[in-house]
Design a protein around this motif. Structure first.
Motif, mmCIF file in Angstrom:
data_model
loop_
_atom_site.group_PDB
_atom_site.id
_atom_site.type_symbol
_atom_site.label_atom_id
_atom_site.label_comp_id
_atom_site.label_asym_id
_atom_site.label_seq_id
_atom_site.Cartn_x
_atom_site.Cartn_y
_atom_site.Cartn_z
ATOM 1 N N UNK A 111 0.798 -1.481 -0.262
ATOM 2 C CA UNK A 111 -0.105 0.435 0.428
ATOM 3 C C UNK A 111 1.171 1.279 0.094
ATOM 4 N N UNK A 112 0.466 1.891 -0.580
ATOM 5 C CA UNK A 112 1.114 3.666 -0.691
ATOM 6 C C UNK A 112 1.434 4.423 0.262
ATOM 7 N N UNK A 113 1.786 5.227 0.785
ATOM 8 C CA UNK A 113 1.564 6.151 1.914
ATOM 9 C C UNK A 113 1.216 6.852 1.537
ATOM 10 N N UNK A 114 0.262 8.133 2.468
ATOM 11 C CA UNK A 114 -0.214 8.818 2.501
ATOM 12 C C UNK A 114 0.447 10.170 1.953
ATOM 13 N N UNK A 115 0.008 11.280 1.690
ATOM 14 C CA UNK A 115 0.704 11.746 1.299
ATOM 15 C C UNK A 115 -0.260 13.206 1.284
ATOM 16 N N UNK A 116 0.998 13.587 2.341
ATOM 17 C CA UNK A 116 0.832 15.575 2.301
ATOM 18 C C UNK A 116 -0.438 15.928 1.847
#
Length: 77
Positions: A1-6
């Motif tokens: 899963x891709x990390x959340x980005x600000x």
């Protein structure tokens, strides 16, 4: 899963430290979840703590302008 980005600075976020802000589709202003009337909500978006403070205090456009100014200063050094 891709990390959340600000949403503001696009840096990866720690899942435990993410701050969710809700976007008002009429004013294009982010606020804490639950403040925006449901019929005007564009949904919630992830932010880092520092970016969330700037966005809620000054508005998204001001935070984006501040970031652009800092980048220009760094490039001119």
């Amino acid at each position: 899963m891709e990390p959340l980005l600000c949403e503001q600075c696009r840096k990866p976020l720690d899942d435990k430290k993410v701050v969710w802000l809700e976007l008002n589709r009429d004013t294009l202003i982010y606020d804490r979840p639950g403040i925006v009337p449901p019929e005007l909500s564009q949904g919630e978006f992830p932010f880092g703590a520092a970016c969330a403070r700037r966005v809620v205090s000054f508005g998204f456009d001001q935070a984006r302008r501040d970031r652009a100014e800092r980048q220009l200063k760094r490039k001119s050094r």
